[in-house]
Design a protein around this motif. Sequence first.
Motif, mmCIF file in Angstrom:
data_model
loop_
_atom_site.group_PDB
_atom_site.id
_atom_site.type_symbol
_atom_site.label_atom_id
_atom_site.label_comp_id
_atom_site.label_asym_id
_atom_site.label_seq_id
_atom_site.Cartn_x
_atom_site.Cartn_y
_atom_site.Cartn_z
ATOM 1 N N VAL A 168 -4.057 -3.328 -0.228
ATOM 2 C CA VAL A 168 -5.198 -2.542 -0.716
ATOM 3 C C VAL A 168 -5.989 -3.344 -1.750
ATOM 4 O O VAL A 168 -7.227 -3.354 -1.734
ATOM 5 N N LEU A 169 -5.279 -4.032 -2.642
ATOM 6 C CA LEU A 169 -5.965 -4.811 -3.667
ATOM 7 C C LEU A 169 -6.770 -5.950 -3.061
ATOM 8 O O LEU A 169 -7.838 -6.299 -3.569
ATOM 9 N N LEU A 197 -19.210 0.633 -0.245
ATOM 10 C CA LEU A 197 -18.721 -0.139 -1.386
ATOM 11 C C LEU A 197 -18.048 0.762 -2.421
ATOM 12 O O LEU A 197 -17.020 0.402 -2.991
ATOM 13 N N ARG A 198 -18.603 1.939 -2.654
ATOM 14 C CA ARG A 198 -18.015 2.801 -3.681
ATOM 15 C C ARG A 198 -16.643 3.334 -3.274
ATOM 16 O O ARG A 198 -15.861 3.755 -4.128
ATOM 17 N N ASP A 199 -16.339 3.328 -1.982
ATOM 18 C CA ASP A 199 -15.023 3.798 -1.548
ATOM 19 C C ASP A 199 -13.903 2.903 -2.058
ATOM 20 O O ASP A 199 -12.753 3.340 -2.179
ATOM 21 N N ARG A 241 -5.405 7.578 2.103
ATOM 22 C CA ARG A 241 -5.627 7.580 3.563
ATOM 23 C C ARG A 241 -4.903 6.419 4.231
ATOM 24 O O ARG A 241 -4.591 6.480 5.426
ATOM 25 N N GLN A 242 -4.601 5.370 3.442
ATOM 26 C CA GLN A 242 -3.843 4.237 3.967
ATOM 27 C C GLN A 242 -2.343 4.405 3.757
ATOM 28 O O GLN A 242 -1.564 3.480 4.004
ATOM 29 N N LEU A 266 -11.465 5.220 -4.640
ATOM 30 C CA LEU A 266 -10.417 4.254 -4.328
ATOM 31 C C LEU A 266 -9.063 4.950 -4.192
ATOM 32 O O LEU A 266 -8.284 4.623 -3.282
ATOM 33 N N VAL A 267 -8.783 5.891 -5.071
ATOM 34 C CA VAL A 267 -7.528 6.639 -4.966
ATOM 35 C C VAL A 267 -7.477 7.387 -3.638
ATOM 36 O O VAL A 267 -6.447 7.396 -2.954
#
Length: 414
Positions: A273-274, A237-239, A252-253, A246-247
Amino acid sequence: MIAALLSGADMDRQRLIADTGLSRATVFRIVDDLMAESLALEGFRMLREGPGRQSTTVSFNHRSALVCGVDLGGTNCRVVVADALGRAVIRSRDTTPRGATADELAAWVAGKVTDLVSRHGDGVPLHTVTIGLPGVVTGDGRSVVASHNLGQIKGTGFIEKVSGLLGVETAVGNDSNLALRGELQYGSLPDRETAVLLAMGTGLGSAVSIDGQVLLGRTGLLGEFGRLPLPGREERLRDLLSGADLVAYARRQGVHVPTARALFADPEAYAPVLAEVHDALAHLVTVVALAYEPGTVVLTGGFSESFGTARLTAISDRVAEAVGVRSVVRRSDLGDSAGLLGSMATSLGRLYDSLGVSAEDAASVAVNRDLIVRRLAECPTAPTTPTAGPGGTGTTHTDDKAPHTRHDEQMAEG
């Protein structure tokens, strides 16, 4: 008696007799004792009609002691020094020297507090310091189990060092728990409603209160939902719900942005991503809804203000439909100041306890919440001068915005 004066208002002795239920002789004797101990001050003369002794008002001596609150984050460290009624005297915001060792960081924090008190405290003694830490803190406040953002504070070394250097009573707690304490004390949460706070800063933290009391687990792991994996995925979840992670995930995406807030600034460009972020938040709210059945879920820190009201309402509806628990999901009233106010409130509580005021009596005091928050926003900020800190440089920032507004993007990530 002291509790009756802690609202900060000037009070007539006759009113103290009525409010406390004590005899006239007892009230007059206690007031005299409090003034002898510099805990109470004589005020203005009350004009009364008819015979009898004219009376003067009495107020609590706000200059009897100072308290301090520290919100130590992975990016920024905020400090406030306040009088004995919680009215801010001076504050500061500095870049946290993340490269410092535990001892160096402790010396840096203690030096900030000591400097503010010596330069701006006007000789009033410092009574208690409370420090909010970005990590898992044991229920007794003696050890940091883990810290995703400041690994050097893990264990007992940092806490013992900073406490010894400050030389006054020092309390330590998880920053999310203290932020919820701030919301309960000075925000608009219903007094006895179960509430959950989700802090999305450099890391992801959470806290829960039931019947007005913040829950503290023995090991400090209570509410560490950021460690939970997302359904069917390797990510936690924290990712997706903390600024730094998140950054890193976005990159990575193939999405390169400087801050988490930059993603929300262009929702069309970063829609995929959002969408994952929104799903992750809905999943987290679902977890806390089932765990605690909160009336309110408050978002604070980092990029929390990037979630619009419509989006948060949709998440509330989604969770209610999925699990049958209706929780209002909204942004914090106090913004980034919640943790600082919570630390200050904890220091005030320890000061009042030392004066014989019970926690129950202290909770019943009619505190002017708006005044406390406004004084924090309007109080002077320590001069904007670079201050070298061990293991790195800490730069003092001018912080002249109200608690509910946003600061610069780097602060938002802290």
